[in-house]
Design a protein around this motif. Structure first.
Motif, short mmCIF file in Angstrom:
data_model
loop_
_atom_site.label_atom_id
_atom_site.label_comp_id
_atom_site.label_asym_id
_atom_site.label_seq_id
_atom_site.Cartn_x
_atom_site.Cartn_y
_atom_site.Cartn_z
N LEU A 120 0.83 -1.20 0.00
CA LEU A 120 0.00 0.00 0.00
C LEU A 120 0.86 1.25 0.00
O LEU A 120 0.59 2.21 -0.73
CB LEU A 120 -0.92 -0.02 1.23
CG LEU A 120 -2.13 0.88 1.25
CD1 LEU A 120 -3.00 0.67 0.03
CD2 LEU A 120 -2.95 0.62 2.50
N SER A 121 1.92 1.24 0.77
CA SER A 121 2.84 2.38 0.82
C SER A 121 3.48 2.61 -0.55
O SER A 121 3.56 3.74 -1.02
CB SER A 121 3.91 2.13 1.88
OG SER A 121 4.88 3.13 1.83
N GLY A 122 3.94 1.54 -1.18
CA GLY A 122 4.57 1.65 -2.49
C GLY A 122 3.62 2.17 -3.55
O GLY A 122 3.98 3.03 -4.36
N VAL A 123 2.40 1.66 -3.55
CA VAL A 123 1.40 2.10 -4.52
C VAL A 123 1.06 3.57 -4.30
O VAL A 123 0.94 4.34 -5.26
CB VAL A 123 0.13 1.21 -4.45
CG1 VAL A 123 -1.01 1.82 -5.25
CG2 VAL A 123 0.43 -0.18 -4.97
N ARG A 124 0.94 3.97 -3.05
CA ARG A 124 0.63 5.38 -2.76
C ARG A 124 1.76 6.30 -3.21
O ARG A 124 1.51 7.40 -3.72
CB ARG A 124 0.31 5.56 -1.29
CG ARG A 124 -1.05 4.99 -0.93
CD ARG A 124 -1.39 5.13 0.52
NE ARG A 124 -2.75 4.65 0.75
CZ ARG A 124 -3.20 4.26 1.92
NH1 ARG A 124 -2.42 4.30 2.99
NH2 ARG A 124 -4.44 3.83 2.05
N LYS A 125 3.01 5.87 -3.02
CA LYS A 125 4.14 6.68 -3.48
C LYS A 125 4.13 6.79 -5.00
O LYS A 125 4.36 7.87 -5.56
CB LYS A 125 5.46 6.08 -3.00
CG LYS A 125 5.73 6.28 -1.54
CD LYS A 125 7.03 5.63 -1.12
CE LYS A 125 7.23 5.72 0.38
NZ LYS A 125 8.44 5.00 0.81
N LEU A 155 1.57 6.50 -6.99
CA LEU A 155 0.45 7.37 -7.37
C LEU A 155 0.80 8.85 -7.18
O LEU A 155 0.49 9.68 -8.05
CB LEU A 155 -0.80 7.02 -6.55
CG LEU A 155 -1.61 5.85 -7.06
CD1 LEU A 155 -2.66 5.45 -6.03
CD2 LEU A 155 -2.27 6.18 -8.38
N ALA A 156 1.46 9.16 -6.09
CA ALA A 156 1.82 10.55 -5.84
C ALA A 156 2.78 11.06 -6.92
O ALA A 156 2.60 12.18 -7.43
CB ALA A 156 2.45 10.70 -4.46
N ILE A 157 3.76 10.26 -7.26
CA ILE A 157 4.73 10.66 -8.29
C ILE A 157 4.04 10.81 -9.64
O ILE A 157 4.25 11.81 -10.35
CB ILE A 157 5.89 9.64 -8.36
CG1 ILE A 157 6.74 9.74 -7.09
CG2 ILE A 157 6.74 9.86 -9.60
CD1 ILE A 157 7.74 8.63 -6.94
N LEU A 158 3.22 9.82 -10.01
CA LEU A 158 2.56 9.89 -11.32
C LEU A 158 1.55 11.03 -11.39
O LEU A 158 1.44 11.70 -12.42
CB LEU A 158 1.87 8.55 -11.63
CG LEU A 158 2.83 7.40 -11.93
CD1 LEU A 158 2.08 6.09 -12.02
CD2 LEU A 158 3.60 7.67 -13.21
N ARG A 159 0.82 11.25 -10.31
CA ARG A 159 -0.14 12.37 -10.32
C ARG A 159 0.60 13.70 -10.43
O ARG A 159 0.16 14.59 -11.14
CB ARG A 159 -0.98 12.35 -9.04
CG ARG A 159 -2.06 11.29 -9.06
CD ARG A 159 -2.88 11.32 -7.80
NE ARG A 159 -3.89 10.29 -7.81
CZ ARG A 159 -4.23 9.54 -6.78
NH1 ARG A 159 -3.62 9.73 -5.60
NH2 ARG A 159 -5.16 8.63 -6.88
N ASP A 160 1.72 13.80 -9.74
CA ASP A 160 2.50 15.02 -9.81
C ASP A 160 3.01 15.24 -11.24
O ASP A 160 2.96 16.34 -11.77
CB ASP A 160 3.68 14.96 -8.83
CG ASP A 160 4.49 16.24 -8.83
OD1 ASP A 160 3.88 17.32 -8.74
OD2 ASP A 160 5.72 16.14 -8.92
#
Length: 132
Positions: A24-29, A31-36
């Motif tokens: 979950l932590s990896g996916v959230r990171k 997602l944050a990078i890709l969204r940015d």
């Protein structure tokens, strides 16, 4: 026997929980990078890590004139990762609920066993006194 089973199920829970939290932590990171990158601030949203020592040593090359972000692909990847994030969060919540239920059942059974043992010990004590 019951204690051993409970210890095994709790150890399995701890391992599974750690795996799910790590995923979950990896996916959230990600997602944050890709969204940015895809939804964020254009040229400022580069994949280069921004640090004082790195930033002064490394410069991003200018963006080619024909370069454009593949936003459709980016949105698809983000969508897939959001589904994965949801699945991992659901799995983690399910594991935590099952662990809480198992612990509650274990404590209930332990209490019932203690009551039965005390009752039987008292029965033996009274029967022994009757015989004397």
């Amino acid at each position: 026997e019951m204690d051993k089973i409970r210890q095994e199920t709790h150890a399995t829970y701890e391992t599974t929980k750690a795996d799910l939290e790590l995923g979950l932590s990896g996916v959230r990171k990600a997602l944050a990078i890709l969204r940015d990158y895809y939804c964020g601030g254009g040229a400022a949203a580069s994949m280069l890590q921004d640090g004082a020592s790195i930033g002064s040593l490394m410069k991003q090359p200018p963006v080619p004139e024909k370069h454009s972000k593949a936003e459709g692909v980016g949105n698809s990847i983000i969508g897939i990762l959001e589904v994965v994030e949801s699945d991992l969060a659901t799995g983690l919540a399910k594991e935590e609920t099952e662990e809480a239920d198992a612990q509650s059942e274990y404590e209930k059974m332990t209490q019932e066993n203690a009551i039965v043992k005390t009752t039987k010990d008292q029965d033996v004590k009274y029967k022994t006194q009757e015989i004397k």
